[in-house]
Design a protein around this motif. Sequence first.
Motif, PDB file in Angstrom:
ATOM      1  N   ALA A 163       0.832  -1.214   0.000  1.00 12.47           N
ATOM      2  CA  ALA A 163       0.000   0.000   0.000  1.00 12.47           C
ATOM      3  C   ALA A 163       0.863   1.260   0.000  1.00 12.47           C
ATOM      4  CB  ALA A 163      -0.936  -0.013   1.210  1.00 12.47           C
ATOM      5  N   GLY A 164       2.143   1.113   0.344  1.00 12.03           N
ATOM      6  CA  GLY A 164       3.038   2.273   0.279  1.00 12.03           C
ATOM      7  C   GLY A 164       3.604   2.753   1.597  1.00 12.03           C
ATOM      8  N   ALA A 165       3.460   1.955   2.644  1.00  8.03           N
ATOM      9  CA  ALA A 165       3.989   2.376   3.952  1.00  8.03           C
ATOM     10  C   ALA A 165       5.505   2.555   3.887  1.00  8.03           C
ATOM     11  CB  ALA A 165       3.635   1.334   5.017  1.00  8.03           C
ATOM     12  N   ASP A 166       5.989   3.581   4.551  1.00  6.17           N
ATOM     13  CA  ASP A 166       7.430   3.848   4.594  1.00  6.17           C
ATOM     14  C   ASP A 166       8.092   3.157   5.777  1.00  6.17           C
ATOM     15  OD1 ASP A 166       7.653   6.103   2.509  1.00  6.17           O
ATOM     16  OD2 ASP A 166       6.030   6.794   3.812  1.00  6.17           O
ATOM     17  N   ILE A 167       7.344   3.079   6.903  1.00  6.96           N
ATOM     18  CA  ILE A 167       7.895   2.551   8.157  1.00  6.96           C
ATOM     19  C   ILE A 167       6.908   1.537   8.712  1.00  6.96           C
ATOM     20  CG2 ILE A 167       8.703   3.151  10.470  1.00  6.96           C
ATOM     21  CD1 ILE A 167       8.822   6.124   9.465  1.00  6.96           C
ATOM     22  N   LEU A 168       7.359   0.326   8.925  1.00 10.76           N
ATOM     23  CA  LEU A 168       6.501  -0.680   9.544  1.00 10.76           C
ATOM     24  C   LEU A 168       6.839  -0.750  11.030  1.00 10.76           C
ATOM     25  CD1 LEU A 168       6.728  -3.578   6.901  1.00 10.76           C
ATOM     26  CD2 LEU A 168       5.170  -1.610   6.950  1.00 10.76           C
ATOM     27  N   GLY A 169       5.790  -0.791  11.849  1.00 10.95           N
ATOM     28  CA  GLY A 169       5.997  -0.803  13.296  1.00 10.95           C
ATOM     29  C   GLY A 169       5.435  -2.055  13.944  1.00 10.95           C
ATOM     30  N   PRO A 170       6.211  -3.142  13.959  1.00  6.50           N
ATOM     31  CA  PRO A 170       5.713  -4.353  14.632  1.00  6.50           C
ATOM     32  C   PRO A 170       5.619  -4.104  16.138  1.00  6.50           C
ATOM     33  CG  PRO A 170       7.526  -4.857  13.119  1.00  6.50           C
ATOM     34  CD  PRO A 170       7.516  -3.375  13.312  1.00  6.50           C
ATOM     35  N   SER A 171       4.389  -4.167  16.660  1.00  7.22           N
ATOM     36  CA  SER A 171       4.143  -3.824  18.065  1.00  7.22           C
ATOM     37  C   SER A 171       3.646  -5.034  18.846  1.00  7.22           C
ATOM     38  CB  SER A 171       3.109  -2.701  18.151  1.00  7.22           C
ATOM     39  OG  SER A 171       1.831  -3.198  17.807  1.00  7.22           O
ATOM     40  N   ASP A 172       3.777  -6.202  18.246  1.00 12.79           N
ATOM     41  CA  ASP A 172       3.103  -7.401  18.747  1.00 12.79           C
ATOM     42  C   ASP A 172       3.903  -8.178  19.793  1.00 12.79           C
ATOM     43  OD1 ASP A 172       4.528  -7.619  15.992  1.00 12.79           O
ATOM     44  OD2 ASP A 172       4.886  -9.494  17.041  1.00 12.79           O
ATOM     45  N   MET A 173       5.242  -8.014  19.785  1.00 14.45           N
ATOM     46  CA  MET A 173       6.137  -8.714  20.724  1.00 14.45           C
ATOM     47  C   MET A 173       6.143 -10.239  20.562  1.00 14.45           C
ATOM     48  SD  MET A 173       8.058  -6.599  22.329  1.00 14.45           S
ATOM     49  CE  MET A 173       8.691  -7.253  23.869  1.00 14.45           C
ATOM     50  N   MET A 174       5.815 -10.739  19.367  1.00 20.00           N
ATOM     51  CA  MET A 174       6.036 -12.167  19.113  1.00 20.00           C
ATOM     52  C   MET A 174       7.530 -12.378  18.866  1.00 20.00           C
ATOM     53  SD  MET A 174       3.075 -13.562  19.312  1.00 20.00           S
ATOM     54  CE  MET A 174       2.186 -12.327  20.280  1.00 20.00           C
ATOM     55  N   ASP A 175       8.021 -13.590  19.128  1.00 22.17           N
ATOM     56  CA  ASP A 175       9.431 -13.889  18.867  1.00 22.17           C
ATOM     57  C   ASP A 175       9.643 -14.198  17.387  1.00 22.17           C
ATOM     58  OD1 ASP A 175      10.295 -13.607  21.505  1.00 22.17           O
ATOM     59  OD2 ASP A 175       9.640 -15.645  22.008  1.00 22.17           O
ATOM     60  N   GLY A 176      10.693 -13.638  16.821  1.00 22.54           N
ATOM     61  CA  GLY A 176      11.057 -13.959  15.448  1.00 22.54           C
ATOM     62  C   GLY A 176      10.355 -13.144  14.380  1.00 22.54           C
ATOM     63  N   ARG A 177       9.538 -12.171  14.792  1.00 25.65           N
ATOM     64  CA  ARG A 177       8.744 -11.476  13.765  1.00 25.65           C
ATOM     65  C   ARG A 177       9.585 -10.526  12.939  1.00 25.65           C
ATOM     66  NH1 ARG A 177       9.772  -7.765  17.980  1.00 25.65           N
ATOM     67  NH2 ARG A 177       8.160  -6.168  18.152  1.00 25.65           N
ATOM     68  N   ILE A 178      10.579  -9.890  13.516  1.00 23.90           N
ATOM     69  CA  ILE A 178      11.364  -8.929  12.741  1.00 23.90           C
ATOM     70  C   ILE A 178      12.117  -9.641  11.614  1.00 23.90           C
ATOM     71  CG2 ILE A 178      13.194  -7.190  12.804  1.00 23.90           C
ATOM     72  CD1 ILE A 178      10.656  -6.338  14.296  1.00 23.90           C
ATOM     73  N   GLY A 179      12.749 -10.759  11.951  1.00 26.74           N
ATOM     74  CA  GLY A 179      13.478 -11.518  10.932  1.00 26.74           C
ATOM     75  C   GLY A 179      12.557 -11.999   9.831  1.00 26.74           C
ATOM     76  N   ALA A 180      11.400 -12.509  10.203  1.00 23.74           N
ATOM     77  CA  ALA A 180      10.467 -13.035   9.210  1.00 23.74           C
ATOM     78  C   ALA A 180       9.946 -11.914   8.309  1.00 23.74           C
ATOM     79  CB  ALA A 180       9.306 -13.741   9.913  1.00 23.74           C
ATOM     80  N   ILE A 181       9.642 -10.771   8.897  1.00 22.67           N
ATOM     81  CA  ILE A 181       9.135  -9.647   8.102  1.00 22.67           C
ATOM     82  C   ILE A 181      10.240  -9.123   7.184  1.00 22.67           C
ATOM     83  CG2 ILE A 181       8.340  -7.242   8.226  1.00 22.67           C
ATOM     84  CD1 ILE A 181       6.850  -8.069  10.853  1.00 22.67           C
ATOM     85  N   ARG A 182      11.438  -8.988   7.710  1.00 21.12           N
ATOM     86  CA  ARG A 182      12.549  -8.468   6.902  1.00 21.12           C
ATOM     87  C   ARG A 182      12.824  -9.383   5.706  1.00 21.12           C
ATOM     88  NH1 ARG A 182      13.530  -4.127   5.594  1.00 21.12           N
ATOM     89  NH2 ARG A 182      14.234  -3.190   7.559  1.00 21.12           N
ATOM     90  N   GLN A 183      12.829 -10.682   5.960  1.00 20.95           N
ATOM     91  CA  GLN A 183      13.080 -11.650   4.895  1.00 20.95           C
ATOM     92  C   GLN A 183      12.010 -11.549   3.806  1.00 20.95           C
ATOM     93  OE1 GLN A 183      13.365 -15.535   6.664  1.00 20.95           O
ATOM     94  NE2 GLN A 183      14.470 -16.379   4.905  1.00 20.95           N
ATOM     95  N   ALA A 184      10.758 -11.435   4.228  1.00 19.82           N
ATOM     96  CA  ALA A 184       9.662 -11.350   3.257  1.00 19.82           C
ATOM     97  C   ALA A 184       9.743 -10.046   2.462  1.00 19.82           C
ATOM     98  CB  ALA A 184       8.318 -11.449   3.985  1.00 19.82           C
TER      99      ALA A 184
END
Length: 331
Positions: A163-184
């Motif tokens: 949709a065009g977001a510049d900054i994603l803010g994962p606020s969920d505190m699940m383990d491993g989400r940053i790596g998974a999001i970055r990879q995708a």
Amino acid sequence: MFTPPPFPAARPRRLRRTPALRAMVSEAVLTPADFIWPVFLTEGEGMETPVASMPGVARLSVDRIAGAAAEAAALGIPAICLFPYTSLTARTEDCAMAWDRDNLTNRAICEIKDKVPEIAVMTDIALDPYNADGHDGLVRGGEIVNDETVEALVKMALAQAEAGADILGPSDMMDGRIGAIRQALEAEGHTHVTILSYAAKFASAFYGPFRDAVGASAALKGDKKTYQMDPANGDEALRMVARDLAEGADMVMVKPGMPYLDVARRVKEAFGVPTFAYQVSGEYAMLQAAAQNGWLDGERVMMESLMAFKRAGCDGVLTYFAPAAARLLNG
Ligand code: PBG
């Protein structure tokens, strides 16, 4: 650290005597460029619905959001952060609306990027606005499951990036989400999209008014202590920041703000990366409530509280005060 000589060689009040002298030795600097403005979205048209527990804050419909973004940009605020108050039908057990291209947040991102391209758009990645249970993760048999939630968050992140977001803010505190999001993001060609991780997010009662604002208070079953952090833990906060940076976060956040400035300071000193704090809904509400009662000078406590984040070493602060404070700073 330099030890001042004894009185009267040192009379620190000499440098506090006039506004000019005070200005010369002032240390921290606060400008509108330090703010990220969190804004609540609502369905409908022409809507500007006040949030009762956050005086001065309203939920805006998508047709109103570009106007707000333009106002923020004109004030010198570099970024706006979107939080949806979803309709009840959008809240299901599978949270599928979270990655719908046409959900409230994604429509708002498109609208802002179309009409006010110069402002950075930040999003929230967590399932709570779309979850029948009000939790940030998928609930299976009473448990907030981690890995399946991360898969859902990845889909949510990709839809926001598209949709065009510049900054994603994962606020969920699940383990491993940053790596998974970055990879995708890398795999799908969104190599430029930044992640501002809610790295040290505490299980706080100061989120109360926010949960009213996004309509999650009534839905929430139980608390978030199995994924958000124990307010007693400062060392753990540093470990969480280290982990999220290693997994691909560009910037990190400490949340809440004012009661956790020690954590923000430690993070900035330990890592030297762009560090943000979130002056959350409850912090805003308590200052506004006291000001409305005449118990505090609203403008002064607003500016003092925001300056405190800069003094603590933060590069910026997410604050509902952003437009009001920017207006004051701009004179
Ligand atoms: C959702 C989310 C919350 C906030 C930001 N994102 C609430 C929560 O974790 O329950 C709180 C913001 C505020 O209180 O201003 N995951």
